[in-house]
Design a protein around this motif. Structure first.
Motif, PDB file in Angstrom:
ATOM      1  N   GLY A 124       0.808  -1.214   0.000  1.00  0.00           N
ATOM      2  CA  GLY A 124       0.000   0.000   0.000  1.00  0.00           C
ATOM      3  C   GLY A 124       0.837   1.258   0.000  1.00  0.00           C
ATOM      4  O   GLY A 124       2.049   1.227   0.235  1.00  0.00           O
ATOM      5  N   PRO A 125       0.204   2.414  -0.258  1.00  0.00           N
ATOM      6  CA  PRO A 125       0.924   3.689  -0.188  1.00  0.00           C
ATOM      7  C   PRO A 125       1.486   3.910   1.212  1.00  0.00           C
ATOM      8  O   PRO A 125       0.855   3.542   2.205  1.00  0.00           O
ATOM      9  CB  PRO A 125      -0.153   4.726  -0.542  1.00  0.00           C
ATOM     10  N   SER A 126       2.649   4.520   1.289  1.00  0.00           N
ATOM     11  CA  SER A 126       3.295   4.734   2.580  1.00  0.00           C
ATOM     12  C   SER A 126       3.775   6.173   2.663  1.00  0.00           C
ATOM     13  O   SER A 126       4.419   6.677   1.737  1.00  0.00           O
ATOM     14  CB  SER A 126       4.484   3.769   2.741  1.00  0.00           C
ATOM     15  N   LEU A 127       3.452   6.831   3.771  1.00  0.00           N
ATOM     16  CA  LEU A 127       3.825   8.227   3.979  1.00  0.00           C
ATOM     17  C   LEU A 127       4.548   8.380   5.307  1.00  0.00           C
ATOM     18  O   LEU A 127       4.275   7.665   6.275  1.00  0.00           O
ATOM     19  CB  LEU A 127       2.595   9.132   3.970  1.00  0.00           C
ATOM     20  N   GLY A 128       5.474   9.325   5.324  1.00  0.00           N
ATOM     21  CA  GLY A 128       6.133   9.699   6.555  1.00  0.00           C
ATOM     22  C   GLY A 128       5.482  10.933   7.152  1.00  0.00           C
ATOM     23  O   GLY A 128       4.938  11.787   6.423  1.00  0.00           O
ATOM     24  N   HIS A 129       5.517  11.045   8.488  1.00  0.00           N
ATOM     25  CA  HIS A 129       4.907  12.173   9.194  1.00  0.00           C
ATOM     26  C   HIS A 129       5.766  12.536  10.392  1.00  0.00           C
ATOM     27  O   HIS A 129       6.582  11.731  10.864  1.00  0.00           O
ATOM     28  CB  HIS A 129       3.495  11.815   9.698  1.00  0.00           C
ATOM     29  N   ALA A 130       5.545  13.737  10.877  1.00  0.00           N
ATOM     30  CA  ALA A 130       6.154  14.115  12.156  1.00  0.00           C
ATOM     31  C   ALA A 130       5.339  13.501  13.282  1.00  0.00           C
ATOM     32  O   ALA A 130       4.100  13.473  13.213  1.00  0.00           O
ATOM     33  CB  ALA A 130       6.189  15.637  12.289  1.00  0.00           C
ATOM     34  N   TRP A 131       6.018  13.010  14.324  1.00  0.00           N
ATOM     35  CA  TRP A 131       5.303  12.354  15.415  1.00  0.00           C
ATOM     36  C   TRP A 131       4.294  13.283  16.076  1.00  0.00           C
ATOM     37  O   TRP A 131       3.255  12.853  16.579  1.00  0.00           O
ATOM     38  CB  TRP A 131       6.289  11.825  16.457  1.00  0.00           C
ATOM     39  N   ARG A 132       4.554  14.567  16.017  1.00  0.00           N
ATOM     40  CA  ARG A 132       3.650  15.533  16.630  1.00  0.00           C
ATOM     41  C   ARG A 132       2.232  15.407  16.084  1.00  0.00           C
ATOM     42  O   ARG A 132       1.257  15.691  16.780  1.00  0.00           O
ATOM     43  CB  ARG A 132       4.196  16.931  16.394  1.00  0.00           C
ATOM     44  N   SER A 133       2.108  15.002  14.825  1.00  0.00           N
ATOM     45  CA  SER A 133       0.789  14.934  14.199  1.00  0.00           C
ATOM     46  C   SER A 133       0.087  13.605  14.427  1.00  0.00           C
ATOM     47  O   SER A 133      -1.018  13.398  13.914  1.00  0.00           O
ATOM     48  CB  SER A 133       0.913  15.180  12.690  1.00  0.00           C
ATOM     49  N   ALA A 134       0.669  12.681  15.209  1.00  0.00           N
ATOM     50  CA  ALA A 134       0.012  11.395  15.458  1.00  0.00           C
ATOM     51  C   ALA A 134      -1.314  11.575  16.176  1.00  0.00           C
ATOM     52  O   ALA A 134      -2.211  10.734  16.065  1.00  0.00           O
ATOM     53  CB  ALA A 134       0.937  10.485  16.269  1.00  0.00           C
ATOM     54  N   SER A 135      -1.467  12.670  16.901  1.00  0.00           N
ATOM     55  CA  SER A 135      -2.712  12.900  17.632  1.00  0.00           C
ATOM     56  C   SER A 135      -3.883  13.174  16.701  1.00  0.00           C
ATOM     57  O   SER A 135      -5.047  13.152  17.136  1.00  0.00           O
ATOM     58  CB  SER A 135      -2.535  14.077  18.595  1.00  0.00           C
ATOM     59  N   LEU A 136      -3.634  13.456  15.431  1.00  0.00           N
ATOM     60  CA  LEU A 136      -4.729  13.716  14.495  1.00  0.00           C
ATOM     61  C   LEU A 136      -5.526  12.451  14.221  1.00  0.00           C
ATOM     62  O   LEU A 136      -6.667  12.526  13.740  1.00  0.00           O
ATOM     63  CB  LEU A 136      -4.186  14.282  13.186  1.00  0.00           C
ATOM     64  N   THR A 137      -4.965  11.250  14.477  1.00  0.00           N
ATOM     65  CA  THR A 137      -5.675  10.022  14.142  1.00  0.00           C
ATOM     66  C   THR A 137      -6.721   9.631  15.176  1.00  0.00           C
ATOM     67  O   THR A 137      -7.862   9.336  14.762  1.00  0.00           O
ATOM     68  CB  THR A 137      -4.655   8.903  13.880  1.00  0.00           C
ATOM     69  N   PRO A 138      -6.501   9.544  16.449  1.00  0.00           N
ATOM     70  CA  PRO A 138      -5.239   9.682  17.177  1.00  0.00           C
ATOM     71  C   PRO A 138      -4.521   8.333  17.283  1.00  0.00           C
ATOM     72  O   PRO A 138      -5.143   7.280  17.259  1.00  0.00           O
ATOM     73  CB  PRO A 138      -5.699  10.141  18.556  1.00  0.00           C
ATOM     74  N   MET A 139      -3.191   8.399  17.399  1.00  0.00           N
ATOM     75  CA  MET A 139      -2.371   7.216  17.590  1.00  0.00           C
ATOM     76  C   MET A 139      -1.535   7.385  18.840  1.00  0.00           C
ATOM     77  O   MET A 139      -1.061   8.482  19.136  1.00  0.00           O
ATOM     78  CB  MET A 139      -1.462   6.975  16.390  1.00  0.00           C
ATOM     79  N   ALA A 140      -1.331   6.288  19.528  1.00  0.00           N
ATOM     80  CA  ALA A 140      -0.476   6.269  20.710  1.00  0.00           C
ATOM     81  C   ALA A 140       0.482   5.092  20.588  1.00  0.00           C
ATOM     82  O   ALA A 140       0.241   4.160  19.804  1.00  0.00           O
ATOM     83  CB  ALA A 140      -1.305   6.152  21.986  1.00  0.00           C
ATOM     84  N   ILE A 141       1.539   5.129  21.342  1.00  0.00           N
ATOM     85  CA  ILE A 141       2.522   4.055  21.311  1.00  0.00           C
ATOM     86  C   ILE A 141       1.995   2.879  22.134  1.00  0.00           C
ATOM     87  O   ILE A 141       1.657   3.021  23.311  1.00  0.00           O
ATOM     88  CB  ILE A 141       3.876   4.535  21.849  1.00  0.00           C
ATOM     89  N   ALA A 142       1.941   1.706  21.502  1.00  0.00           N
ATOM     90  CA  ALA A 142       1.523   0.494  22.209  1.00  0.00           C
ATOM     91  C   ALA A 142       2.713  -0.308  22.688  1.00  0.00           C
ATOM     92  O   ALA A 142       2.618  -1.019  23.693  1.00  0.00           O
ATOM     93  CB  ALA A 142       0.659  -0.366  21.294  1.00  0.00           C
ATOM     94  N   ALA A 143       3.829  -0.229  21.983  1.00  0.00           N
ATOM     95  CA  ALA A 143       5.044  -0.956  22.370  1.00  0.00           C
ATOM     96  C   ALA A 143       6.235  -0.061  22.071  1.00  0.00           C
ATOM     97  O   ALA A 143       6.334   0.504  20.974  1.00  0.00           O
ATOM     98  CB  ALA A 143       5.155  -2.271  21.605  1.00  0.00           C
TER      99      ALA A 143
END
Length: 829
Positions: A124-143
């Motif tokens: 699939g398509p793959s994009l890079g992002h700044a970690w600061r924007s992970a909250s837009l999903t939101p995403m959190a670190i699980a491991a």
């Protein structure tokens, strides 16, 4: 009258099934095309990465133009499929707007996990992002933990699972720059559907994004701040969306898919409508011809012409409503399966759902109902015009010739087809030429349907020749063909349509692809061509320039440009020494003058752009940035190198992926080039005449091919229907032959010779239609009247047509020959 119509329909089960299948298939195909068209108009991709931001802001994702009509200004816009970036100063405006609690900036750029050989992992398509924007999903670190250093990344859960990575692993990442090793610092708690997300430390993401002072988007909350955000951004070119409309900002390329669906749905849907009318009309015409005795008897017992027309019309209406409704419902299932196929092949984004509404179903049912009723009324017209006794005589010996109104319709179709050929030879844009070509085939098929009787006389000559090798079967076939031209005409029309539409669909794309490949090969005159699965980064091109003996390195990046609302395929090429690596067929001007503020235009595009040497074009680049460019060259090889050539750096700065599709090198040895590419896994070199990288105009899309394949399948169903009906309608004739002593094998031989003669005539007619269409199309697009026809593919079409005709005749014939002739001779027509 309705009861009589139902009774009559029920006691003609063979014709009932044939007509039902034709109507059902037509409704299913029209519904599928209609849903795809409606999806292009009203469909919106669902947001994923921005699902946690109620409001999303990006740059202006449209190009705008003002058109004047009778003194009134009309504002028009068109969505672009590259990302329009925002100035970083917009973040402060949004954050300071009343009611805004949170404003998070977003950076997006191409970035893939790759194997040691340079091939992408995870799918699939793959994009890079700044970690600061992970909250837009939101995403959190699980491991693990969030990335903090420049050599660390976090990977979304879906990509980590598919690629088999975990915290602490060292992975190779290919982004917009040279490939580099990163440590997986963490894995998120969720994944994304159909895409991959790699999160970098903020400074590293800024470096890889390559747009200093710009950001991709801003995520805003709460949703109630939407009006305040719009007010705060007055004067800043931007797009502000909330709700499901956020998906168009997350997936800007979805606008291209939607335009494709609109174009394809309208074009193929219109063609499907035309073919459906022809097929349904042909089926009902043959059905009514087989009922002339019944109609004559009704007239003989004092039924008026109006009552006969009403009877036949009500039969058609009842059958069409039932079959059309069933077909339309099946069409909904068909389009759902098609969407799954397109998503799996990458031709549609998985986040773009189908827009299902009542309109496609209503249009499909109304169309097949109107076609069935009109065909039934028209077919019964002659039987109502003549006296009952004459009608009974016509059953025994059908009259040759064609009605005057039918000849007028056929002449109009022929004239229209001739006009289509002229227009095709003058069109230089394949997007406009494709629907014209397909529509021309339908017009020609309409003429064949009208003038089928004269064409059917060719079968008499062929079967008369066959009598020399098969005295009984060939003789019977010749006499049978001579006795009833109309039956043969009803068979020739759909079979020739199947051949013509199949050849046109297949070879119009091979003509485009073959011409594009030939032009790209002929125009690539450098010594080496470097390509890679994810493109060629600028660092690789710089390394090649340092190789001893290398004189010129030309980077080629693909994009689009806009002139008004019209989009043109563009290529950015390195201007320095481009004449030593590329020969695009310049006929006016010179590429040596190519620089910022200049442009070269292809012959095919120059007419539509009204571009001449020295003219200044006001273009907009892929991300909507306006530029003024003076035309310094006109060239011929537009299929191989795009409609427009611009300086590489200018194009690369305004596309989502600045990596070159290919790099052409002049000078140096093969070993030297290979050594220079050693630090770039996945890059490979080839000679100048190797197959070119897929360009902006390299053939047709999978969506068009599959939908047109459905049209071909529908036409094939019509062929089987018509042949089966024609054979089944001869049960009395075959029974009589058996009663006078004709053996079953001789009857089968007769049917084989008839089928072969019909297939030969239909294939010849269909091939001529396709050849004329393809020659005109090729003349306009490629400059030569010789289309690119693959002989094995054409042979497969011919064999398939013959096999289809044989099967559709042999199966019902065997069923008839298994019954007792005494039963067949006394059966009701």
């Amino acid at each position: 009258m309705l009861r009589l119509a139902l009774w009559s329909t029920w006691h003609r089960k063979g014709a009932l099934v044939a007509a039902f299948v034709a109507l059902w298939a037509a409704a299913a195909l029209i519904t599928a095309c209609g849903v795809l068209l409606q999806t292009g108009v009203a469909g919106e991709p669902r947001p994923q990465r921005y699902s946690g931001a109620p409001v999303v802001v990006t740059g202006d994702q449209n190009v705008h133009v003002v058109q004047y009509h009778k003194g009134h200004a009309r504002h028009r816009s068109r969505a672009i499929d590259q990302r329009a970036w925002l100035p970083e100063s917009a973040l402060a405006r949004v954050a300071g707007a009343p009611g805004v609690r949170r404003a998070v900036p977003e950076l997006s750029f191409p970035a893939n996990l790759v194997s040691a050989s340079g091939h992408p992992l995870g799918g699939g398509p793959s994009l890079g992002h700044a970690w600061r924007s992970a909250s837009l999903t939101p995403m959190a670190i699980a491991a693990g933990r969030a990335p903090a250093r420049a050599d660390e990344i976090a990977v979304d859960a879906g990509t980590a699972r598919r690629a088999g990575v975990r915290p602490g692993d060292r992975v190779l990442v290919q982004s917009t720059r040279a490939p580099a090793r990163y440590t997986v610092s963490g894995v998120t708690d969720r994944g994304l559907r159909g895409q991959a997300a790699l999160y970098f430390a903020d400074p590293e993401a800024r470096r890889l994004a390559g747009h200093p002072g710009l950001i991709t988007a801003i995520g805003v909350s709460p949703a109630s701040a939407l009006p305040a955000v719009r007010d705060a951004l007055r004067g800043v070119p931007s797009t502000v969306r909330a709700g499901n409309a956020r998906g168009t900002l997350e997936f800007p390329d979805a606008s291209g898919y939607k335009v494709m669906l609109i174009s394809m749905g309208a074009t193929v849907g219109g063609i499907s409508l035309g073919i459906a009318v022809l097929v349904v009309a042909g089926t009902f015409t043959l059905s009514i011809q087989q009922r002339l005795r019944e109609i004559a008897l009704l007239r003989a017992v004092a039924a008026t012409p109006k009552q006969v027309r009403r009877l036949i019309g009500r039969e058609a209406l009842v059958l069409a409503l039932i079959a059309g409704t069933a077909g339309a419902l099946c069409g909904l299932g068909l389009v759902a399966a098609l969407r799954g196929l397109f998503v799996a092949a990458g031709s549609l984004p998985p986040t773009l759902p189908l827009s299902v509404g009542p309109y496609p179903v209503v249009v499909a049912v109304a169309t097949v109902t109107a076609a069935a009723w009109s065909a039934a009324q028209t077919s019964a017209w002659r039987a109502n015009r003549i006296r009952p006794v004459e009608s009974l005589g016509e059953v025994a010996a059908p009259r040759p010739g064609t009605a005057r109104w039918a000849r007028a319709v056929g002449a109009a179709c022929l004239a229209g087809f001739g006009g289509v050929l002229v227009v095709l030879s003058l069109l230089h844009d394949e997007k406009g030429a494709l629907p014209v070509a397909f529509g021309g085939v339908v017009l020609a098929a309409g003429a064949v349907a009208v003038f089928g009787a004269p064409l059917a006389r060719g079968t008499v000559a062929l079967t008369a020749l066959a009598a020399r090798w098969s005295p009984v079967g060939g003789y019977l076939a010749a006499e049978g063909n001579r006795a009833d031209h109309r039956r043969l005409a009803a068979v020739i029309a759909p079979l020739s349509l199947a051949v013509s539409i199949t050849c046109t669909v297949v070879f119009v794309y091979t003509t485009l692809g073959g011409a594009a490949s030939a032009q790209a090969r002929a125009g690539t005159i450098g010594d080496h061509v470097v390509t890679g699965p994810l493109g060629v980064p600028a660092e690789a091109a710089a390394q090649l320039r340092r190789v001893p003996g290398v004189r010129t390195v030309t980077e080629i990046v693909h994009s689009d440009v806009y002139l008004g609302r019209d989009r043109y395929a563009a290529e950015g090429v390195t201007p320095a020494g481009v004449g030593g690596t590329l020969d695009v067929g310049v006929r006016e001007g010179s590429l040596a003058s190519l620089a910022d503020g200049t442009v070269a235009v292809s012959r095919n595009a120059a007419g539509g752009m009204h571009a001449g040497l020295g003219h200044v074009l006001r273009l907009k680049l892929g991300d909507g940035t306006p530029v003024s460019a003076r035309v310094v060259a006109l060239y011929d090889r537009g299929l191989g190198f795009g409609d427009v050539l611009l300086p590489h750096d200018q194009v690369a700065a305004h596309v989502d992926d600045p990596r070159a599709a290919q790099v052409v090198v002049n000078g140096g040895t093969r070993d030297q080039v290979a050594a220079a590419l050693g630090a770039f896994p996945g890059l490979k070199q080839s000679g100048p005449h190797a197959p070119p990288a897929a360009g902006p105009q390299g053939g047709g899309s999978l969506v068009n091919m599959v939908i047109m394949a459905l049209v071909v399948v529908f036409t094939a169903i019509a062929v089987v229907n018509t042949l089966a009906m024609a054979t089944a309608g001869r049960r009395r004739e075959l029974a009589l032959l058996r009663l006078i002593g004709t053996q079953s094998r001789q009857i089968r031989a007769m049917l084989r010779w008839e089928t072969l003669a019909v297939a030969v005539v239909a294939v010849a007619v269909g091939s001529l239609i396709a050849l004329a269409t393809l020659a005109a199309f090729s003349a306009g697009i490629t400059g030569t009247v010789v289309p690119h026809v693959r002989v094995p593919a054409y042979a497969a079409v011919v064999l398939a047509a013959g096999a289809l005709a044989w099967a559709a005749t042999a199966v019902p014939a065997r069923a008839l020959l298994r019954s007792r002739p005494e039963t067949g001779i006394g059966i009701r027509e």
